[in-house]
Structures are given as structure tokens and as C-alpha cells.
Design an enzyme around this catalytic site. Structure first.
Site, PDB file in Angstrom:
ATOM      1  N   ASN A 181      47.709  27.551 -51.755  1.00 14.89           N
ATOM      2  CA  ASN A 181      46.785  26.507 -50.761  1.00 14.89           C
ATOM      3  C   ASN A 181      45.566  26.326 -51.655  1.00 14.89           C
ATOM      4  OD1 ASN A 181      46.313  25.075 -48.678  1.00 14.89           O
ATOM      5  ND2 ASN A 181      46.211  26.773 -47.199  1.00 14.89           N
ATOM      6  N   HIS A 236      51.109  31.064 -33.367  1.00 14.62           N
ATOM      7  CA  HIS A 236      49.645  30.850 -33.180  1.00 14.62           C
ATOM      8  C   HIS A 236      49.359  30.162 -31.891  1.00 14.62           C
ATOM      9  CE1 HIS A 236      48.767  31.188 -37.790  1.00 14.62           C
ATOM     10  NE2 HIS A 236      49.853  32.016 -37.547  1.00 14.62           N
ATOM     11  N   ARG A 276      49.827  35.401 -31.796  1.00 15.25           N
ATOM     12  CA  ARG A 276      48.923  35.685 -32.273  1.00 15.25           C
ATOM     13  C   ARG A 276      47.466  34.773 -31.857  1.00 15.25           C
ATOM     14  NH1 ARG A 276      46.027  33.799 -38.499  1.00 15.25           N
ATOM     15  NH2 ARG A 276      45.442  31.951 -37.170  1.00 15.25           N
ATOM     16  N   TYR A 328      37.511  30.269 -38.179  1.00 12.10           N
ATOM     17  CA  TYR A 328      38.983  30.385 -38.587  1.00 12.10           C
ATOM     18  C   TYR A 328      39.767  30.486 -37.506  1.00 12.10           C
ATOM     19  CZ  TYR A 328      43.370  32.499 -40.048  1.00 12.10           C
ATOM     20  OH  TYR A 328      44.438  32.494 -40.078  1.00 12.10           O
ATOM     21  N   ASP A 376      44.077  38.311 -36.087  1.00 12.76           N
ATOM     22  CA  ASP A 376      43.637  38.128 -37.536  1.00 12.76           C
ATOM     23  C   ASP A 376      42.186  38.301 -37.589  1.00 12.76           C
ATOM     24  OD1 ASP A 376      43.458  37.678 -40.174  1.00 12.76           O
ATOM     25  OD2 ASP A 376      44.909  36.149 -40.298  1.00 12.76           O
ATOM     26  N   HIS A 417      40.742  38.453 -40.635  1.00 11.28           N
ATOM     27  CA  HIS A 417      40.416  37.349 -41.789  1.00 11.28           C
ATOM     28  C   HIS A 417      39.381  37.796 -42.661  1.00 11.28           C
ATOM     29  CE1 HIS A 417      41.338  33.397 -43.808  1.00 11.28           C
ATOM     30  NE2 HIS A 417      42.649  33.815 -43.179  1.00 11.28           N
ATOM     31  N   GLU A 455      45.136  42.280 -37.948  1.00 15.92           N
ATOM     32  CA  GLU A 455      45.391  41.854 -39.554  1.00 15.92           C
ATOM     33  C   GLU A 455      44.218  41.694 -40.294  1.00 15.92           C
ATOM     34  OE1 GLU A 455      47.546  38.192 -39.694  1.00 15.92           O
ATOM     35  OE2 GLU A 455      46.986  37.728 -41.679  1.00 15.92           O
ATOM     36  N   GLU A 484      48.463  39.314 -47.057  1.00 14.07           N
ATOM     37  CA  GLU A 484      48.901  37.923 -47.347  1.00 14.07           C
ATOM     38  C   GLU A 484      47.917  37.431 -48.469  1.00 14.07           C
ATOM     39  OE1 GLU A 484      46.990  35.989 -43.783  1.00 14.07           O
ATOM     40  OE2 GLU A 484      45.613  35.224 -44.942  1.00 14.07           O
ATOM     41  N   ARG A 512      52.087  42.380 -45.158  1.00 13.70           N
ATOM     42  CA  ARG A 512      51.931  40.672 -44.848  1.00 13.70           C
ATOM     43  C   ARG A 512      52.218  39.782 -46.002  1.00 13.70           C
ATOM     44  NH1 ARG A 512      51.937  37.624 -41.478  1.00 13.70           N
ATOM     45  NH2 ARG A 512      49.951  36.683 -41.322  1.00 13.70           N
ATOM     46  N   HIS A 552      54.274  36.814 -44.126  1.00 15.95           N
ATOM     47  CA  HIS A 552      53.118  35.613 -44.127  1.00 15.95           C
ATOM     48  C   HIS A 552      53.976  34.304 -44.118  1.00 15.95           C
ATOM     49  CE1 HIS A 552      49.300  33.404 -45.410  1.00 15.95           C
ATOM     50  NE2 HIS A 552      49.439  33.854 -44.258  1.00 15.95           N
ATOM     51  N   ASP A 604      51.139  26.467 -45.227  1.00 15.59           N
ATOM     52  CA  ASP A 604      51.027  26.252 -46.597  1.00 15.59           C
ATOM     53  C   ASP A 604      52.291  27.095 -47.472  1.00 15.59           C
ATOM     54  OD1 ASP A 604      48.724  28.160 -45.373  1.00 15.59           O
ATOM     55  OD2 ASP A 604      49.230  29.125 -47.022  1.00 15.59           O
ATOM     56  N   GLU A 642      56.012  35.471 -38.968  1.00 12.43           N
ATOM     57  CA  GLU A 642      55.081  34.664 -38.517  1.00 12.43           C
ATOM     58  C   GLU A 642      55.723  33.077 -38.567  1.00 12.43           C
ATOM     59  OE1 GLU A 642      51.732  34.185 -41.197  1.00 12.43           O
ATOM     60  OE2 GLU A 642      50.332  33.067 -39.526  1.00 12.43           O
ATOM     61  N   TRP A 701      35.806  34.071 -46.122  1.00 11.07           N
ATOM     62  CA  TRP A 701      36.556  33.285 -45.035  1.00 11.07           C
ATOM     63  C   TRP A 701      37.413  33.745 -44.407  1.00 11.07           C
ATOM     64  CZ3 TRP A 701      41.000  30.563 -45.196  1.00 11.07           C
ATOM     65  CH2 TRP A 701      41.337  29.605 -44.015  1.00 11.07           C
TER      66      TRP A 701
HETATM   67  O1  EZ4 Z   1      44.341  31.791 -43.767  1.00 16.52           O
HETATM   68  O2  EZ4 Z   1      47.615  30.845 -45.243  1.00 16.52           O
HETATM   69  O3  EZ4 Z   1      47.570  34.885 -41.203  1.00 16.52           O
HETATM   70  N1  EZ4 Z   1      47.523  33.848 -41.638  1.00 16.52           N
HETATM   71  C1  EZ4 Z   1      46.411  33.616 -42.327  1.00 16.52           C
HETATM   72  C2  EZ4 Z   1      46.466  31.916 -42.769  1.00 16.52           C
HETATM   73  C3  EZ4 Z   1      45.885  31.721 -44.050  1.00 16.52           C
HETATM   74  C4  EZ4 Z   1      46.195  30.356 -44.778  1.00 16.52           C
HETATM   75  C5  EZ4 Z   1      45.396  30.438 -46.234  1.00 16.52           C
HETATM   76  O4  EZ4 Z   1      46.013  29.398 -46.882  1.00 16.52           O
HETATM   77  O5  EZ4 Z   1      45.548  34.092 -42.332  1.00 16.52           O
HETATM   78  O6  EZ4 Z   1      45.946  31.175 -41.845  1.00 16.52           O
HETATM   79 CO    CO Z   2      46.161  36.204 -42.036  1.00 19.15          CO
END
Ligand code: EZ4
Ligand code: CO
Length: 413
Positions: free
Chosen positions: A37, A122, A147, A159, A221, A223, A247, A273, A294, A323, A327, A350, A413
Site C-alpha cells: 500500500n 472493523h 475491532r 487512524y 489497534d 497503530h 494490536e 502487519e 499479524r 492481516h 489493501d 481480519e 502513523w
Molecule cells: O494501517 O493496512 O490492522 N490494520 C491496519 C491497517 C493498516 C493498513 C496499511 O496499509 O493497521 O489499517
Molecule cells: Co493494524
């Protein structure tokens, strides 16, 4: 027989996908997903410019040997670009082998260990009311795991939070084109404040438990945004709400950070991931610092290396949480489903449904019903790219956002 043709296509039915097509001398076609991605063309070039010619004339049945050849040949090992390219070749060769055997791939991986794969979806909302609506809709549709991501008071778009317009069908899609749908020139910028996040989230989980009871599996998540000590405190604070997993609580590259989190909390942890090989997990698995792996099949070298990674994890009681965002193309998704159906230590899958346009370009035979996915029984992976439909959607550059703290400094991010 041997590999005769190797083609790479880039298509953008709403979002970009890179797909590898391998054709054998007797006309069997295999598909592989090479989508990374926001950096798609680098993998397309790696395959076209550096890998394709080296595969011509090789025995397509020698999957393990081809994997080792591609891993060792460049000298420059690992990394997301290399490992996504290897994954695409590996998936295509497994697709071919299973098609030649006339079996769905999961049969070659040992056969089904379960009837279907439990998924998590999600659910998100800018505030608690819209998050509650999203979770309610999923629970009513039969889903058993969600999630949850939500807006944080005082912060803008962050996010994982979709618009959740009434009737909205698709989940959060972070990679952004330009506003008019053409190629973007640079990433969008989001704002972040970990302190606001840490004080807001435990209350959200408390309300969800109160409103939805103890059966619902709740995932979240982080992130990559917390420091080790912040993550330790957060994981401890949310213990009473019994998450299925937390996560990416800390940045993925820092394996020893999770020692600190583990010392303080029994909240189950998932990570990986952004990982590419088993070595990214070596400390995490042998020291039992995580509960779920993941990795995407697409980003971790394909089915051959994912199967080994998950077998290694099984020795330590660690399960899969492959994962599966949008994407990952339907080809990569199918690879995850065949593997998940076959292995004993499956945890959860997922599931972010692809758009209708994507599913016109990729014809899939996997199916979803009331919280469970099944890869289907078509020979091979069970996904075929419609090349003329794909050709109608030109590559359109899109970027994942970047994140800044409220003082303007860059953050994960
Ligand atoms: O940010 O796949 O758990 N899932 C994630 C995703 C990732 C994207 C990045 O391309 O964290 O949403
Ligand atoms: Co994630």
C-alpha cells in the site's frame, strides 16, 4: 513442465493492486498478490525488472527451492518490497500446484482443521454514539468479533475511524488519492496526542462491555503510537474490559519494548502487519511476548514462509491473526483463508470486504456468512483476475497519511 510467462499488472479499481501472473508451458495460470500500500510500483518493478526473467524455464513444482532462490539471490535480504515480490511468486506457484492437483489449496496444506474461519470486522465512529451504532449493526448481522476505533475529543480525523454514514457499506480506507480522484502528490497529515488517547479509550471499552456484554470479542489497534511505558500502562488499564487483543501498541521494529508491556499486563497482544520475515518475530515468539501473529501472507514471503512462521509460533502457544485489510488483494486474501483453514493454531481472520468494483476485477470463490469466511472449493486459490476489466483502471497514486504531534513533530502513523 516449466514456467513460460511471467506478467505483472497494476490495476486501480478504487485502490491500487499489483498482481503477478505465472503461466506454465502447458498453459496453467497462477496468480499472486504483490500489493504494498502506497509503494505499489516499487514491487511491480522488482518483479518485472529483476525477478521475471530469472523464473522463465524453472520447474513450477519446485516451490520451496524457488522461495530459497529468490530469498538468497539478490544478496539484499528481507524488507517489504523484496518479501512482497517473493510472496507473489510463492502464491502463484501454490495456485498452479493446487490447480494441477484439482484441489483447493487448503487440501495440499493438510486439509481443513475447522469448518470456517471466525472473522473480526472493523467498527468505528467519530464519537461513542456512532461507534455503538456500527457495533450494533455488526452484532445483529451475526458477527462475533469487532475491532473498535473511535475519534478522540480534541483531535480531528485519526487512524481507523470511518465516516459511518447511515447505510455506509465500506470500511475505513486510509490510502488517499487527490480530492478529485486523480493521483496524489503527497500524504495527508493527521494530528495526534497520545495523552488524550490514553485518557479517553478505557472509558470507551468500559461502555462497550456494559452495552454489549461479555460474549463479544473486542479488538483494538494502537497503530504503533505508544511508548513502551505508555503501552504498559494502557494494557494494564484496559484489562478489566477483556480485549481479544491489543494490536501494535508500540512501534513494530522494537521487539524488546513488548517485554515491558508483558511485565505489567495480561491483555493479549498482537503485532506484525509491518513485519516481513520470521526474524522480526524471533524474540517475540521465543520469549512469548505476543499472542497473535499479524503478518499478511502478501508481505511475509507468501504461503511457504507464513506456514513455517505459524508452525514456529504454535510451539509457543501463539496463534494466527493474519492481516486482511482492503489493501491486500482478493488473491492475498484467498491465500490467508486457505492457510487459516488448514493450520491448527488459527486465531482469527481480519475481514474488510473489498468494494464491488474490486470484486468485478477479481473473481473470487471465497464466501462470507454470519461472521465466518470459507476459502471455497475451487481448485487452487480460487481467485482469477479479469485482465480486461483490470485494464480499465489505471494506476492512481495514493499515499497513507503521516502523523504529527500537536507541537508539529513527526510521529508514527
Ligand atoms: O494501517 O493496512 O490492522 N490494520 C491496519 C491497517 C493498516 C493498513 C496499511 O496499509 O493497521 O489499517
Ligand atoms: Co493494524
Amino acid at each position: 513442465m516449466t514456467i513460460e510467462l511471467v506478467d505483472v499488472s497494476v490495476t486501480s479499481p478504487g485502490r491500487n493492486f499489483v498482481t503477478l501472473k505465472i503461466t506454465t508451458s502447458d498453459g496453467v495460470v497462477g496468480w499472486g498478490d504483490a500489493t504494498l500500500n502506497g509503494r505499489e510500483l516499487s514491487v511491480a518493478s522488482y518483479l518485472r525488472d529483476h525477478v521475471a526473467s530469472t523464473l522463465i524455464g524453472r520447474d513450477e513444482d519446485r516451490i520451496e527451492d524457488t522461495w530459497q532462490y529468490l530469498y538468497r539471490a539478490p544478496y539484499w535480504r528481507r524488507g517489504p518490497v523484496t518479501m512482497a515480490a517473493i510472496a507473489a511468486v510463492d502464491m502463484a506457484l501454490w495456485d498452479i500446484k493446487a490447480k494441477k492437483a484439482g484441489m483447493p489449496l487448503y487440501q495440499l496444506l493438510g486439509g481443513a482443521s475447522r469448518d470456517a474461519l471466525r472473522v473480526y470486522v472493523h467498527a468505528s465512529g467519530a464519537d461513542y454514539a456512532s461507534l455503538h451504532d456500527a457495533v450494533t449493526r455488526y452484532v445483529e448481522s451475526g458477527v462475533t468479533a469487532v475491532r473498535v476505533q473511535t475519534g478522540i475529543p480534541g483531535l480531528g480525523q485519526i487512524y481507523g475511524v470511518a465516516s459511518n454514514k447511515p447505510g455506509a457499506k465500506y470500511d475505513y480506507e486510509p490510502a488517499k488519492r487527490a480530492a478529485d480522484g486523480s493521483s496524489a502528490t503527497r500524504p495527508a497529515e493527521e494530528e495526534w496526542d497520545t495523552r488524550k488517547y490514553l485518557s479517553h479509550m478505557p472509558g470507551v471499552f468500559a461502555r462497550l462491555r456494559e452495552d454489549f456484554g461479555t460474549d463479544l470479542r473486542i479488538l483494538h489497534d494502537g497503530h504503533h503510537r505508544m511508548s513502551p511505558i505508555e503501552a504498559a500502562r494502557f494494557a494494564k488499564d484496559i484489562e478489566p474490559y477483556d480485549l481479544f487483543w491489543l494490536e501494535d501498541c508500540t512501534p513494530g521494529e522494537d521487539q524488546s519494548a513488548l517485554r515491558l508491556v508483558r511485565q505489567h499486563s495480561t491483555t493479549p497482544l498482537a503485532i506484525g502487519e509491518v513485519f516481513n520475515t520470521v526474524y522480526d518475530y524471533q524474540t517475540l515468539i521465543t520469549e512469548r511476548l505476543i499472542d497473535y501473529v499479524r503478518s499478511a501472507v502478501t508481505h511475509t514471503g507468501g504461503i511457504t514462509s507464513m506456514k513455517k512462521l505459524l508452525d514456529f509460533a504454535a510451539v509457543y502457544g501463539i496463534k494466527s491473526g493474519i492481516h486482511g485489510p482492503t489493501d491486500i488483494s482478493p488473491v492475498g486474501m484467498a491465500a490467508a483463508l486457505h492457510l487459516g483453514l488448514a493450520i491448527h493454531n488459527f486465531g482469527i481472520q481480519e475481514y474488510m470486504p473489498h468494494s464491488e468494483t474490486t470484486l468485478e476485477v477479481f473473481q473470487t470463490s471465497y464466501s462470507y456468512e454470519r461472521g465466518y469466511l470459507h476459502p471455497g472449493d475451487a481448485p487452487g486459490l480460487g481467485v482469477e483476475l479479469d485482465e480486461s476489466a483490470a485494464a480499465a483502471f489505471e494506476y492512481t497514486k495514493a499515499y497513507l497519511p503521516v502523523n504529527r504531534l500537536t507541537d508539529g513533530s513527526m510521529h508514527d502513523w
